[in-house]
Design a protein around this motif. Structure first.
Motif, short mmCIF file in Angstrom:
data_model
loop_
_atom_site.label_atom_id
_atom_site.label_comp_id
_atom_site.label_asym_id
_atom_site.label_seq_id
_atom_site.Cartn_x
_atom_site.Cartn_y
_atom_site.Cartn_z
N ARG A 66 -6.26 12.35 -3.79
CA ARG A 66 -4.98 12.80 -3.23
C ARG A 66 -5.10 14.25 -2.74
NH1 ARG A 66 0.74 12.17 -3.66
NH2 ARG A 66 1.57 13.96 -2.52
N SER A 67 -5.82 15.09 -3.47
CA SER A 67 -5.94 16.49 -3.05
C SER A 67 -6.69 16.59 -1.73
CB SER A 67 -6.64 17.32 -4.13
OG SER A 67 -8.01 16.97 -4.25
N PHE B 111 -8.13 6.18 5.09
CA PHE B 111 -6.76 6.43 4.67
C PHE B 111 -5.84 5.73 5.66
CE2 PHE B 111 -8.25 10.76 2.90
CZ PHE B 111 -8.43 10.23 1.62
N SER B 112 -4.91 4.94 5.13
CA SER B 112 -3.93 4.23 5.95
C SER B 112 -2.57 4.88 5.73
CB SER B 112 -3.90 2.75 5.57
OG SER B 112 -2.86 2.07 6.24
N ILE B 113 -1.98 5.41 6.81
CA ILE B 113 -0.81 6.28 6.72
C ILE B 113 0.36 5.63 7.47
CG2 ILE B 113 0.09 8.58 7.23
CD1 ILE B 113 -2.99 9.39 7.38
N TYR C 181 -8.65 -3.83 -0.52
CA TYR C 181 -8.28 -2.98 -1.64
C TYR C 181 -7.37 -1.85 -1.16
CZ TYR C 181 -8.81 0.60 -5.28
OH TYR C 181 -8.58 1.55 -6.26
N HIS C 182 -6.30 -1.60 -1.91
CA HIS C 182 -5.42 -0.46 -1.66
C HIS C 182 -5.30 0.35 -2.94
CE1 HIS C 182 -2.85 -2.27 1.90
NE2 HIS C 182 -4.12 -2.08 2.22
N THR D 286 6.58 9.21 3.65
CA THR D 286 5.32 8.67 4.17
C THR D 286 4.55 7.95 3.07
OG1 THR D 286 5.15 10.45 5.80
CG2 THR D 286 3.11 9.29 5.25
N ARG D 287 4.02 6.78 3.39
CA ARG D 287 3.20 6.03 2.45
C ARG D 287 1.73 6.11 2.88
NH1 ARG D 287 0.44 0.77 3.23
NH2 ARG D 287 -0.66 2.47 4.27
N VAL D 288 0.87 6.45 1.92
CA VAL D 288 -0.57 6.51 2.21
C VAL D 288 -1.32 5.77 1.11
CG1 VAL D 288 -2.57 7.95 2.73
CG2 VAL D 288 -0.28 8.80 3.25
N VAL D 289 -2.27 4.92 1.52
CA VAL D 289 -3.19 4.28 0.58
C VAL D 289 -4.62 4.53 1.05
CG1 VAL D 289 -1.54 2.48 -0.05
CG2 VAL D 289 -3.20 2.04 1.78
#
Length: 253
Positions: free
Chosen positions: A63-64, A132-134, A154-155, A201-204
């Protein structure tokens, strides 16, 4: 009239080739399902995959590095800018990507920007694609299915806005919601859709990994995946990504 008739024959021949290819894929995917070592349900238990705990343990580190990427979010490519076939799913700038790997291609620049995430990815057996999927606020991805049952998706939840109930994914009629630091594994050959109906915003971290299979299914799968890596589809995506890297370097050095 003759030319019109010739075109009709050619068009029908093309249709037959496409139909034949689709039927062949259906037959091959039945074989993949038969030899699967992890079952064939829409969602699969994360505990079946020994590499997942390392990602969940290190999710705050990932995440960082994502937070640094998000500082230049507007410069990131839209999904369809890299994979042109995704234009049937999205045609705006609300689904952004940051690619690390794609079927044998490694983005050296992006891996250097997120070195600790890249090192984790290198340790995943059978990883074929990672990025990264944003998803921007109120972005929806319509129902669709992946091209091949021989890979699993995988997410890892990295940024999950509230309310969580308004941000989710449906696979094969089953609904799940992302959680920060937690994993989802699913079979994208089932019809699936995703949505972010929140104001955030969603990020995986998004990965495709080779499905664990018994032989001879594993041999068939390896052959198909090698063919995909050499396909014009993958080579075009590689070219598009390299063009984005060049433009980004020109703007930011």
């Amino acid at each position: 009239m003759a030319s019109s008739g010739t075109r009709s024959v050619r068009e029908r021949a093309s249709e037959l080739i496409v139909e034949g290819g689709f039927r062949l894929i259906q037959v091959l995917e039945k074989l993949i399902a038969r030899y699967s070592l992890v079952g064939n349900s829409p969602f699969l238990p994360p505990e079946r995959f020994s590499w997942i705990p390392a990602f969940e343990a290190e999710w705050k580190m990932i995440r960082s590095e994502l937070d640094q990427v998000m500082t230049y979010r507007d410069d990131l490519p839209n999904f369809q800018d890299i994979q042109s076939d995704q234009a049937t799913l999205t045609d705006d700038d609300r689904w952004k990507t940051f690619f690390f790997y794609g079927y044998g291609f490694k983005s050296e620049a992006n891996c250097a920007r997120c070195p600790r995430t890249a090192r984790l990815l290198q340790g995943v057996p059978g990883m074929t694609t990672a990025f990264f999927s944003i998803l921007a606020p109120h972005k929806r991805i319509p129902p669709h299915r992946g091209p091949w049952k021989g890979v699993l998706r995988y997410h890892l939840g990295l940024m999950v806005p509230e309310p969580a109930a308004d941000c989710g994914i449906e696979v094969g009629g089953q609904v799940a919601h992302w959680q920060e630091g937690r994993s989802l594994v699913f079979d994208d050959s089932f019809e699936h859709s995703a949505w972010n109906d929140t104001d955030g915003t969603r990020v995986v971290l998004f990965m495709d990994v080779i499905r664990p299979l018994r032989a001879p299914g594993s041999w068939l799968n390896q052959a198909v995946i090698k063919a995909v890596a050499l396909s014009p589809y993958v080579q075009d995506a590689k070219r598009r990504h390299l063009e984005w890297e060049r433009r980004y370097a020109e703007r930011h050095g």
